[in-house]
Write a protein that holds these residues in place. Structure first.
Motif, PDB file in Angstrom:
ATOM      1  N   UNK A  52       0.849  -1.191   0.000  1.00  0.00           N
ATOM      2  CA  UNK A  52       0.000   0.000   0.000  1.00  0.00           C
ATOM      3  C   UNK A  52       0.881   1.236   0.000  1.00  0.00           C
ATOM      4  N   UNK A  53       0.598   2.185  -0.901  1.00  0.00           N
ATOM      5  CA  UNK A  53       1.318   3.448  -0.966  1.00  0.00           C
ATOM      6  C   UNK A  53       0.359   4.552  -0.508  1.00  0.00           C
ATOM      7  N   UNK A  54       0.465   4.936   0.758  1.00  0.00           N
ATOM      8  CA  UNK A  54      -0.485   5.839   1.400  1.00  0.00           C
ATOM      9  C   UNK A  54      -0.610   7.222   0.750  1.00  0.00           C
ATOM     10  N   UNK A  55       0.494   7.884   0.355  1.00  0.00           N
ATOM     11  CA  UNK A  55       0.340   9.243  -0.172  1.00  0.00           C
ATOM     12  C   UNK A  55      -0.627   9.341  -1.363  1.00  0.00           C
ATOM     13  N   UNK A  60      -0.434  -1.680  -4.793  1.00  0.00           N
ATOM     14  CA  UNK A  60       0.407  -2.200  -5.856  1.00  0.00           C
ATOM     15  C   UNK A  60       0.462  -3.708  -5.682  1.00  0.00           C
ATOM     16  N   UNK A  61       0.029  -4.432  -6.704  1.00  0.00           N
ATOM     17  CA  UNK A  61      -0.063  -5.884  -6.638  1.00  0.00           C
ATOM     18  C   UNK A  61       0.796  -6.498  -7.724  1.00  0.00           C
ATOM     19  N   UNK A  62       1.355  -7.649  -7.434  1.00  0.00           N
ATOM     20  CA  UNK A  62       2.093  -8.416  -8.429  1.00  0.00           C
ATOM     21  C   UNK A  62       1.487  -9.799  -8.524  1.00  0.00           C
ATOM     22  N   UNK A  63       1.279 -10.292  -9.748  1.00  0.00           N
ATOM     23  CA  UNK A  63       0.628 -11.591  -9.876  1.00  0.00           C
ATOM     24  C   UNK A  63       1.599 -12.693 -10.281  1.00  0.00           C
ATOM     25  N   UNK A  64       1.084 -13.901 -10.332  1.00  0.00           N
ATOM     26  CA  UNK A  64       1.889 -15.078 -10.614  1.00  0.00           C
ATOM     27  C   UNK A  64       2.346 -15.191 -12.052  1.00  0.00           C
ATOM     28  N   UNK A  65       1.815 -14.338 -12.933  1.00  0.00           N
ATOM     29  CA  UNK A  65       2.221 -14.354 -14.339  1.00  0.00           C
ATOM     30  C   UNK A  65       3.204 -13.226 -14.653  1.00  0.00           C
ATOM     31  N   UNK A  66       3.621 -12.461 -13.625  1.00  0.00           N
ATOM     32  CA  UNK A  66       4.609 -11.405 -13.822  1.00  0.00           C
ATOM     33  C   UNK A  66       4.032 -10.020 -14.066  1.00  0.00           C
ATOM     34  N   UNK A  67       2.729  -9.851 -13.913  1.00  0.00           N
ATOM     35  CA  UNK A  67       2.082  -8.563 -14.139  1.00  0.00           C
ATOM     36  C   UNK A  67       2.039  -7.727 -12.867  1.00  0.00           C
ATOM     37  N   UNK A  68       2.218  -6.406 -13.021  1.00  0.00           N
ATOM     38  CA  UNK A  68       2.029  -5.432 -11.950  1.00  0.00           C
ATOM     39  C   UNK A  68       0.674  -4.785 -12.184  1.00  0.00           C
ATOM     40  N   UNK A  69      -0.110  -4.677 -11.110  1.00  0.00           N
ATOM     41  CA  UNK A  69      -1.423  -4.035 -11.156  1.00  0.00           C
ATOM     42  C   UNK A  69      -1.426  -2.919 -10.120  1.00  0.00           C
ATOM     43  N   UNK A  70      -1.754  -1.702 -10.543  1.00  0.00           N
ATOM     44  CA  UNK A  70      -1.827  -0.567  -9.633  1.00  0.00           C
ATOM     45  C   UNK A  70      -3.305  -0.193  -9.490  1.00  0.00           C
ATOM     46  N   UNK A  71      -3.787  -0.254  -8.247  1.00  0.00           N
ATOM     47  CA  UNK A  71      -5.199  -0.009  -7.961  1.00  0.00           C
ATOM     48  C   UNK A  71      -5.358   1.221  -7.085  1.00  0.00           C
ATOM     49  N   UNK A  72      -6.291   2.090  -7.435  1.00  0.00           N
ATOM     50  CA  UNK A  72      -6.593   3.252  -6.605  1.00  0.00           C
ATOM     51  C   UNK A  72      -7.639   2.877  -5.566  1.00  0.00           C
ATOM     52  N   UNK A  73      -7.367   3.215  -4.309  1.00  0.00           N
ATOM     53  CA  UNK A  73      -8.318   3.015  -3.222  1.00  0.00           C
ATOM     54  C   UNK A  73      -9.029   4.313  -2.844  1.00  0.00           C
ATOM     55  N   UNK A  74      -8.868   5.371  -3.622  1.00  0.00           N
ATOM     56  CA  UNK A  74      -9.426   6.676  -3.272  1.00  0.00           C
ATOM     57  C   UNK A  74     -10.933   6.623  -3.058  1.00  0.00           C
ATOM     58  N   UNK A  75     -11.691   6.046  -3.997  1.00  0.00           N
ATOM     59  CA  UNK A  75     -13.154   5.971  -3.842  1.00  0.00           C
ATOM     60  C   UNK A  75     -13.542   5.073  -2.676  1.00  0.00           C
ATOM     61  N   UNK A  76     -12.821   3.973  -2.518  1.00  0.00           N
ATOM     62  CA  UNK A  76     -13.112   3.029  -1.439  1.00  0.00           C
ATOM     63  C   UNK A  76     -12.923   3.699  -0.081  1.00  0.00           C
ATOM     64  N   UNK A  77     -11.785   4.359   0.116  1.00  0.00           N
ATOM     65  CA  UNK A  77     -11.482   4.994   1.394  1.00  0.00           C
ATOM     66  C   UNK A  77     -12.412   6.173   1.670  1.00  0.00           C
TER      67      UNK A  77
END
Length: 128
Positions: A52-55, A60-77
């Motif tokens: 989690x990058x708070x600022x 930031x997630x990394x999967x088993x196939x080598x992909x990086x996924x960046x997800x915004x939590x702004x709406x959730x929070x």
């Protein structure tokens, strides 16, 4: 299987988990309630890396196939904050719909499973 756990800064009662099913889940710790589930990686790819990058309110997630996924939590929070402000109860209450994390970027970083992924601040002016 839960691969990694992180807490959202400013909202210490929330935990994000990522598992072998390729989904990210956000939990309300005091109630133990599942708030949202977001499919990120392909079924079976797994999510062995999560941070989690708070600022910027990013997961930031990394999967088993080598992909990086960046997800915004702004709406959730923001939704959790609105629900809990003024003593109106926890986010696990009846009738509360929580928006899930939004994918803001993704790319293939490796040709094999990622073992870690971490966001950090870079200031080109300060590093000159």
């Amino acid at each position: 299987t839960i691969s990694s756990v992180t807490t959202a800064a400013g909202f210490p009662v929330l935990v994000a988990t990522a598992g072998a099913d390729g989904r990210v889940r956000v939990w309300h710790v005091p109630s133990g309630k599942l708030l949202t589930v977001t499919a990120v990686a392909a079924e079976g790819a797994g999510m062995p890396a999560l941070s989690y990058y708070a600022p910027l309110r990013l997961l930031v997630c990394g999967d088993g196939a080598g992909w990086v996924h960046v997800l915004s939590l702004a709406r959730t929070l923001s939704a959790v904050h609105k629900k809990t402000a003024g003593g109106r109860g926890g986010p696990g209450g009846t009738g509360f719909v929580l928006p899930g994390p939004e994918t803001v970027a993704q790319w293939r970083a490796h040709w094999a499973e990622l073992s870690s992924a971490q966001a950090f601040h870079y200031d080109p002016a300060g590093d000159a």
